[in-house]
Design a protein around this motif. Structure first.
Motif, PDB file in Angstrom:
ATOM      1  N   ALA A   1     -34.956  50.272  21.368  1.00 43.39           N
ATOM      2  CA  ALA A   1     -33.618  50.745  21.717  1.00 43.39           C
ATOM      3  C   ALA A   1     -32.560  49.786  21.164  1.00 43.39           C
ATOM      4  O   ALA A   1     -31.519  50.210  20.652  1.00 43.39           O
ATOM      5  CB  ALA A   1     -33.486  50.877  23.234  1.00 43.39           C
TER       6      ALA A   1
ATOM      7  N   ILE B   1     -30.543  51.008  26.793  1.00 48.19           N
ATOM      8  CA  ILE B   1     -31.826  51.319  27.419  1.00 48.19           C
ATOM      9  C   ILE B   1     -31.637  52.531  28.326  1.00 48.19           C
ATOM     10  O   ILE B   1     -30.750  52.544  29.182  1.00 48.19           O
ATOM     11  CB  ILE B   1     -32.338  50.105  28.223  1.00 48.19           C
ATOM     12  N   PRO B   2     -32.415  53.576  28.138  1.00 50.36           N
ATOM     13  CA  PRO B   2     -32.205  54.793  28.939  1.00 50.36           C
ATOM     14  C   PRO B   2     -32.522  54.573  30.413  1.00 50.36           C
ATOM     15  O   PRO B   2     -33.405  53.783  30.766  1.00 50.36           O
ATOM     16  CB  PRO B   2     -33.177  55.803  28.312  1.00 50.36           C
TER      17      PRO B   2
ATOM     18  N   MET C   1     -28.790  51.455  20.695  1.00 51.04           N
ATOM     19  CA  MET C   1     -28.620  52.422  21.768  1.00 51.04           C
ATOM     20  C   MET C   1     -28.970  51.753  23.088  1.00 51.04           C
ATOM     21  O   MET C   1     -29.826  50.862  23.133  1.00 51.04           O
ATOM     22  CB  MET C   1     -29.490  53.647  21.530  1.00 51.04           C
TER      23      MET C   1
ATOM     24  N   LEU D   1     -36.973  56.345  22.610  1.00 51.45           N
ATOM     25  CA  LEU D   1     -36.288  55.107  23.024  1.00 51.45           C
ATOM     26  C   LEU D   1     -36.952  54.467  24.239  1.00 51.45           C
ATOM     27  O   LEU D   1     -36.275  53.988  25.146  1.00 51.45           O
ATOM     28  CB  LEU D   1     -34.809  55.385  23.314  1.00 51.45           C
ATOM     29  N   ASN D   2     -38.287  54.427  24.242  1.00 52.37           N
ATOM     30  CA  ASN D   2     -38.999  53.964  25.424  1.00 52.37           C
ATOM     31  C   ASN D   2     -39.485  52.524  25.318  1.00 52.37           C
ATOM     32  O   ASN D   2     -40.249  52.074  26.153  1.00 52.37           O
ATOM     33  CB  ASN D   2     -40.180  54.890  25.730  1.00 52.37           C
TER      34      ASN D   2
ATOM     35  N   SER E   1     -32.042  50.217  17.511  1.00 53.63           N
ATOM     36  CA  SER E   1     -31.370  51.488  17.250  1.00 53.63           C
ATOM     37  C   SER E   1     -29.919  51.476  17.714  1.00 53.63           C
ATOM     38  O   SER E   1     -29.211  52.485  17.585  1.00 53.63           O
ATOM     39  CB  SER E   1     -32.111  52.627  17.963  1.00 53.63           C
TER      40      SER E   1
END
Length: 279
Positions: free
Chosen positions: A84, A91-92, A89, A78-79, A87
Motif C-alpha cells: 500500500a 492502508i485500507p 495509497m 492492497l492487503n 502504491s
C-alpha cells in the motif's frame, strides 16, 4: 498433501505429489481436484490412499490450475502494508474486494498472454486459498476450519485497463491472468501462514522479496468478512494480496513485454515459471 491437476489444457486429471516428489495420478480415486474433492470428505478419501499404489506420471507433465471449476475467483487488493505504501495509497480499513473471471485461470507454467492494446502489464505474487466448506456469516474460527488449502497465485494485472475509469476487473480478469499452483497444499500441511516468504523475479531480477508477515487482513478474517456479503462454496478461490515490488511501484515503472520470463514462489507452496506471449 500436495494436490494438483495434470495433463493437456481442458483435459486435466487429478494428482498428488508423494513424499519422494513423484507425481501420482488420482483418477481412480476422484474425478478431479474440484469442489467435491476439496471438501473434508473428499480430502479424507484422498488421504486414505497409499500413494505408492497410484500410477506415476512423467516429471515434465503439464500442470493445470490446481483446482478445477471454481465457482468464484475472489481477490483482495492492497492487503500488504508495504505494498500500500509503494502504491501511495492509505492502508485500507477493511478488505478491498474485486473479482477475476474464472476464465483467467491457467496452469502455473503456462504462458502469460499479453492482451491486445496492453501497455502496462504487471505481476503480483500472492498467497491464495481454496474454500472447502460452504460459508455464510461465519466467524474467524469457523472460517479457518473451512480453508481446504493454500497455493501460489500470480495476480497478473494490466494497469492501464485497471486504472481506466477505476474499473479494476477490466485489468485483472484477462485470459491467463490467474496462474494457480503448482499444488494445492492442504491446510494441515501448511500450518501457520503468518510468515511465509514470497518472491518474484522477471528475467532473473528479483523484484518482490517479502513475507505474509506484512499482510493486513489474514486469510481467516478475509473469509469471514466475505461471508457477510455472499456465500462461499467449496472450490472457490480467494487470493490475498501482494508484497511490494510490483512493476507499478518501480521508479521508473517496469512493465512486462513479449519474451519476458517470470518466476515466483512461496515457501512450502512451490514455484511458477511463465513466459509472456502476445495475444
Amino acid at each position: 498433501m500436495k494436490l494438483l491437476r495434470h495433463g493437456p489444457v481442458g483435459q486435466e486429471r487429478p494428482g498428488l505429489v508423494d513424499a519422494e516428489g513423484i507425481i501420482r495420478d488420482l483418477s481412480s480415486i476422484v474425478a478431479d481436484i474440484d469442489p467435491t474433492a476439496v471438501t473434508p470428505e473428499g480430502l479424507a478419501s484422498i488421504a486414505a490412499v497409499d500413494p505408492a499404489t497410484l500410477p506415476a506420471m512423467a516429471a515434465d507433465t503439464r500442470l493445470g490450475p490446481c483446482v478445477g471449476r471454481p465457482g468464484k475467483f475472489i481477490c483482495i487488493g492492497l492487503n500488504f502494508a508495504d505494498h500500500a505504501a509503494e502504491s501511495n495509497m492509505p492502508i485500507p480499513e477493511e478488505p478491498v474486494v474485486f473479482m477475476k473471471a474464472t476464465s483467467a485461470l491457467s496452469g502455473p507454467n503456462d504462458p502469460i498472454i499479453k492482451p491486445r492494446g496492453s501497455t502496462k502489464l504487471d505481476w503480483e505474487v500472492e498467497l491464495a486459498f481454496v474454500v472447502g466448506k460452504e460459508c455464510r456469516y461465519v466467524d474467524e474460527a469457523e472460517a479457518a476450519a473451512a480453508i481446504a488449502g493454500y497455493c501460489v497465485c500470480n495476480d497478473v494485472s494490466e494497469r492501464a485497463f485497471q486504472m481506466q475509469s477505476s474499473q479494476w476487473d477490466k485489468g485483472k480478469g484477462c485470459d491467463s491472468f490467474g496462474p494457480l499452483g503448482p499444488w494445492l497444499v492442504t491446510a494441515d500441511e501448511v500450518g501457520d501462514t503468518s510468515d511465509l516468504h514470497m518472491w518474484l523475479e522477471v528475467n532473473g531480477h528479483r523484484y518482490q522479496d517479502g513475507s505474509t508477515q506484512t499482510m493486513i487482513f489474514k486469510p481467516a478474517f478475509i473469509l469471514a468478512y466475505l461471508s457477510r456479503f455472499f456465500s462461499l462454496q467449496p472450490g472457490d478461490v480467494v487470493t490475498t494480496g501482494t508484497p511490494p515490488g510490483v512493476g507499478l511501484g518501480q521508479n521508473p515503472q517496469v512493465w512486462l513485454n513479449e519474451g519476458d520470463r517470470v518466476s515466483l514462489g512461496i515457501a512450502g507452496l512451490g514455484e511458477q515459471h511463465q513466459i509472456v506471449v502476445s495475444a
